[in-house]
Design a protein around this motif. Structure first.
Motif, mmCIF file in Angstrom:
data_model
loop_
_atom_site.group_PDB
_atom_site.id
_atom_site.type_symbol
_atom_site.label_atom_id
_atom_site.label_comp_id
_atom_site.label_asym_id
_atom_site.label_seq_id
_atom_site.Cartn_x
_atom_site.Cartn_y
_atom_site.Cartn_z
ATOM 1 N N THR A 184 -31.873 -45.697 -12.708
ATOM 2 C CA THR A 184 -31.184 -44.951 -13.572
ATOM 3 C C THR A 184 -29.695 -45.462 -14.005
ATOM 4 O OG1 THR A 184 -30.483 -43.472 -11.914
ATOM 5 C CG2 THR A 184 -32.421 -42.739 -13.353
ATOM 6 N N VAL A 185 -29.007 -45.153 -14.882
ATOM 7 C CA VAL A 185 -27.777 -45.292 -15.172
ATOM 8 C C VAL A 185 -27.071 -43.784 -15.562
ATOM 9 C CG1 VAL A 185 -27.407 -47.464 -15.655
ATOM 10 C CG2 VAL A 185 -27.753 -46.015 -17.587
ATOM 11 N N THR A 186 -26.059 -43.180 -14.865
ATOM 12 C CA THR A 186 -25.951 -41.929 -14.836
ATOM 13 C C THR A 186 -24.485 -41.414 -15.310
ATOM 14 O OG1 THR A 186 -27.443 -41.661 -13.036
ATOM 15 C CG2 THR A 186 -25.947 -39.653 -13.560
ATOM 16 N N THR A 187 -24.477 -40.355 -15.964
ATOM 17 C CA THR A 187 -23.100 -39.693 -16.228
ATOM 18 C C THR A 187 -23.516 -38.364 -15.690
ATOM 19 O OG1 THR A 187 -20.958 -39.554 -17.627
ATOM 20 C CG2 THR A 187 -23.120 -39.153 -18.499
ATOM 21 N N GLY A 188 -22.111 -37.341 -15.654
ATOM 22 C CA GLY A 188 -22.575 -35.966 -15.524
ATOM 23 C C GLY A 188 -21.098 -35.228 -15.962
ATOM 24 N N HIS A 189 -21.368 -33.928 -16.100
ATOM 25 C CA HIS A 189 -20.205 -33.091 -16.513
ATOM 26 C C HIS A 189 -20.227 -31.785 -16.277
ATOM 27 C CE1 HIS A 189 -16.375 -33.303 -18.509
ATOM 28 N NE2 HIS A 189 -16.401 -32.141 -19.030
ATOM 29 N N ILE A 224 -19.374 -35.835 -25.077
ATOM 30 C CA ILE A 224 -20.291 -36.556 -25.838
ATOM 31 C C ILE A 224 -20.039 -38.019 -25.712
ATOM 32 C CG2 ILE A 224 -20.980 -36.769 -28.333
ATOM 33 C CD1 ILE A 224 -21.453 -33.917 -27.581
ATOM 34 N N TYR A 225 -18.787 -38.585 -25.575
ATOM 35 C CA TYR A 225 -18.536 -39.854 -25.712
ATOM 36 C C TYR A 225 -19.216 -40.474 -24.363
ATOM 37 C CZ TYR A 225 -15.050 -38.876 -29.287
ATOM 38 O OH TYR A 225 -14.386 -38.407 -30.326
ATOM 39 N N LYS A 226 -19.271 -39.909 -23.187
ATOM 40 C CA LYS A 226 -19.450 -40.302 -21.911
ATOM 41 C C LYS A 226 -21.046 -40.352 -21.941
ATOM 42 C CE LYS A 226 -18.414 -38.133 -18.244
ATOM 43 N NZ LYS A 226 -17.792 -36.969 -17.222
ATOM 44 N N ILE A 227 -21.704 -39.584 -22.680
ATOM 45 C CA ILE A 227 -23.166 -39.396 -22.879
ATOM 46 C C ILE A 227 -23.549 -40.798 -23.566
ATOM 47 C CG2 ILE A 227 -24.974 -38.304 -23.866
ATOM 48 C CD1 ILE A 227 -23.981 -35.803 -22.633
ATOM 49 N N LEU A 228 -23.186 -40.796 -24.647
ATOM 50 C CA LEU A 228 -23.463 -41.958 -25.755
ATOM 51 C C LEU A 228 -23.317 -43.215 -24.969
ATOM 52 C CD1 LEU A 228 -21.668 -40.786 -29.034
ATOM 53 C CD2 LEU A 228 -24.156 -41.122 -28.566
ATOM 54 N N GLN A 229 -22.085 -43.477 -24.101
ATOM 55 C CA GLN A 229 -21.777 -44.787 -23.634
ATOM 56 C C GLN A 229 -23.109 -44.875 -22.362
ATOM 57 O OE1 GLN A 229 -17.867 -45.346 -21.909
ATOM 58 N NE2 GLN A 229 -18.548 -46.880 -20.524
ATOM 59 N N VAL A 286 -33.079 -46.201 -17.258
ATOM 60 C CA VAL A 286 -33.203 -44.834 -17.994
ATOM 61 C C VAL A 286 -31.805 -44.140 -18.081
ATOM 62 C CG1 VAL A 286 -34.134 -42.365 -18.032
ATOM 63 C CG2 VAL A 286 -35.650 -44.501 -17.386
ATOM 64 N N PRO A 287 -31.422 -43.815 -19.291
ATOM 65 C CA PRO A 287 -29.920 -42.946 -19.111
ATOM 66 C C PRO A 287 -30.346 -41.387 -18.834
ATOM 67 C CG PRO A 287 -30.862 -43.038 -21.350
ATOM 68 C CD PRO A 287 -31.864 -43.958 -20.495
ATOM 69 N N LEU A 288 -29.426 -41.033 -17.725
ATOM 70 C CA LEU A 288 -29.651 -39.648 -17.230
ATOM 71 C C LEU A 288 -28.248 -38.963 -17.203
ATOM 72 C CD1 LEU A 288 -31.850 -38.627 -14.361
ATOM 73 C CD2 LEU A 288 -29.500 -37.943 -13.995
ATOM 74 N N PHE A 289 -28.371 -37.745 -17.527
ATOM 75 C CA PHE A 289 -27.179 -36.770 -17.341
ATOM 76 C C PHE A 289 -27.322 -35.780 -16.406
ATOM 77 C CE2 PHE A 289 -25.085 -33.076 -18.611
ATOM 78 C CZ PHE A 289 -23.765 -33.333 -19.073
ATOM 79 N N TRP A 290 -26.304 -35.522 -15.403
ATOM 80 C CA TRP A 290 -26.195 -34.625 -14.343
ATOM 81 C C TRP A 290 -25.531 -33.385 -14.718
ATOM 82 C CZ3 TRP A 290 -28.108 -35.362 -9.169
ATOM 83 C CH2 TRP A 290 -27.480 -34.622 -8.313
ATOM 84 N N ILE A 299 -20.973 -43.672 -14.967
ATOM 85 C CA ILE A 299 -20.046 -43.696 -15.809
ATOM 86 C C ILE A 299 -19.252 -42.382 -15.855
ATOM 87 C CG2 ILE A 299 -19.439 -43.489 -18.323
ATOM 88 C CD1 ILE A 299 -21.964 -45.379 -18.843
ATOM 89 N N GLY A 300 -17.925 -42.274 -15.542
ATOM 90 C CA GLY A 300 -17.276 -41.464 -15.260
ATOM 91 C C GLY A 300 -15.932 -41.367 -16.061
#
Length: 528
Positions: free
Chosen positions: A90-95, A107-112, A130-134, A340-341
């Motif tokens: 995975t490559v991950t971001t969260g918010h 939105i921008y951090k998810i798109l990236q 796989v892109p993943l959002f926390w 990505i943060g």
């Protein structure tokens, strides 16, 4: 809508020095955690060795359960299936669960993150990403997330705070009718209104609401969403949580890094506590150790060591990581390669390297998220008419403004010329004075300082006079700055995505996505 220009982060004055040094690989020990393909390849090898098939099985079961009530896109179904395979990462971001996503950088951090996964899948043939959002569903600061802002209005919802925000149910939905009034006549306003109503239907939790929004916007991109607030995933954290309660290793092992970062860059983003856990019930309460008891801060409840360890063993879902422990939770349960943060996030992740090392847990590649700015074409034209470049708005704008006001002034060059001549005269005088009595040399030095200060005073008075004389031009410059920095901060930290989506719809998302270059850390500027 088109891309106008981009500004690398290292050229923007307001980007923290720590982030610039990280990007230019000037922080000792973090060179391998900077994003490039060589480091990604090494990270894949490291993570492959440490992430077990049992953990992967648990993760996939949890994701399937969390998606049980959602219609998955083909890309999501494919990603869920591939995640079962040992060569998928995975490559991950969260918010946080901001109301209707909060500021647009959500939105921008998810798109990236999605674009990064696509980029890596093109570069690596035998490995899949796989892109993943926390979902940061366990945060408890409701006042931080209960609002969003458009150009014309401030929207807010009310609820009882103190517990995990993801568990809060929607009761106050008055903001929806207010939003409808503002956007009912916009091109894509109805689409936004319907999305808002589906997400914040009374009885939905804020976790459900945020999942609905993110799912509807990004399902076709294949983005997966995970909520860590549950017993099955936290069962995998029992050993680490026990270690945190009994030994406080995070606090001890981060001391050297925290001291180094504090000394070189000022105070750190988040200070580690002796225990970096909360206890979840109807509220979320910090756990502290006092007088041989584990106590809940600001609450009249305590546990003996045996009691709290029994509680952890039988109810791991009642224990919640704080901001510094959350990365450890994330990297334990995910086959994650990169995170990505925002700048603040990256800064507190950097504190944790030694703790990850002690745990034998791979520390991920860290990527500061890119920024974006949408500027009206007429704003660009006004800037050009005033001889201001877009890059100037991301420098010391007071200095830029002063330069513009004094640019054609006839007195300033004369002042500068006379000052230079004066300095030259004093250089010659001091050369001779040095051969005489010491007090005379000191007198010459003091006189130079006094006379040069008068030039500074004259320049300040000249600037003040020009500000009065050119007050209209100054006002236009200041208004332009506020157009680009609404509320005196970056646009992406102020406005909600609805400001832009209402006019362009999905085309806006696609244009933002296309403009992203994941190998760069930069501010991307569009005209709209």
């Amino acid at each position: 809508m088109k891309k106008l220009t981009n500004i690398p982060f290292v050229e923007i004055e307001s980007i923290p020095l720590l982030i610039k040094d990280f990007l230019t690989q000037k922080i000792p020990g973090f060179e391998a955690k900077f994003f490039n393909l060589e480091n990604i390849e090494k990270q894949v090898h490291i993570k492959r060795q440490s992430f077990s098939e049992d953990k992967r099985k648990v993760l996939c079961e949890v994701l399937q359960n969390q998606y049980a009530d959602f219609e998955q896109s083909e890309n999501q179904q494919s990603n869920l299936e591939k995640l079962e395979l040992s060569e998928t990462f995975t490559v991950t971001t969260g918010h946080q669960l901001n109301l209707f996503t909060g500021p647009v950088f959500f939105i921008y951090k998810i798109l990236q993150t999605i674009k990064l996964a696509e980029f890596l899948n093109e570069k690596f043939q035998t490995t899949y990403f796989v892109p993943l959002f926390w979902l940061a569903s366990e945060d408890h600061d409701f006042e931080e997330i209960n609002h969003f802002k458009t150009e014309n209005h401030y929207y807010e919802t009310k609820a009882k705070s103190g517990g995990a925000v993801g568990r809060i149910t929607v009761e106050d939905d008055f903001f929806i009718s207010q939003f409808e009034e503002e956007f009912k006549d916009s091109v894509f306003g109805t689409e936004l209104i319907l999305l808002l109503k589906r997400a914040y239907k009374k009885g939905n939790t804020l976790s459900q609401a945020t999942r609905i929004i993110v799912h509807e916007l990004f399902a076709d991109y294949g983005l997966l969403i995970i909520d860590g607030d549950g017993a099955k995933l936290k069962t995998e954290m029992k050993t680490l949580f026990k270690n945190e309660l009994v030994h406080q290793d995070l606090f001890e092992t981060t001391k050297n890094t925290v001291d180094f970062l504090s000394e070189k860059y000022g105070k750190v983003q988040v200070n580690p506590r002796e225990i970096n856990l909360f206890y979840l019930s109807e509220t979320r309460d910090r756990i502290a150790f006092e007088q041989d008891q584990f106590v809940l801060a600001d609450k009249d409840r305590s546990f003996s060591k045996e009691e709290i360890l029994n509680e952890l063993e039988n109810h791991p879902e009642r224990f919640s990581p704080n901001a510094l422990m959350r990365p450890v939770y994330q990297e334990t349960i995910l086959p994650n390669i990169a995170y990505i943060g925002g700048n603040a996030e990256i800064m507190y992740w950097l504190e944790l390297r030694d703790y990850f090392g002690k745990l034998g847990l791979p520390f991920p590649i860290l990527i500061p998220r890119n920024s974006m700015l949408m500027i009206a074409e007429k704003t660009v034209s006004k800037a050009e008419n005033l001889d201001v470049k877009i890059n100037d708005f991301f420098k010391n704008f007071a200095a830029v403004t002063n330069h513009i006001l004094l640019n054609d002034n006839e007195i300033l060059p004369l002042l500068n010329q006379q000052e230079t001549q004066l300095k030259d005269q004093f250089v010659r005088l001091k050369a001779k004075a040095g051969s005489t009595e010491k007090t005379f040399a000191n007198l010459v030095e003091a006189e130079q300082t006094r006379q040069l200060k008068s030039f500074d005073r004259m320049r300040k008075r000249l600037l003040r006079a020009e500000k009065i004389k050119q007050s209209e031009k100054l006002e236009r410059l200041e208004n332009l700055f506020l157009k680009i920095h609404p509320g005196n901060t970056w646009q992406e930290r102020t406005y909600n995505f609805s400001v832009f989506y209402s006019d362009f719809g999905n085309e806006w998302l696609h244009n933002c996505y296309d403009a992203l270059e994941v190998e760069n850390s930069e501010l991307i500027i569009f005209t709209i």
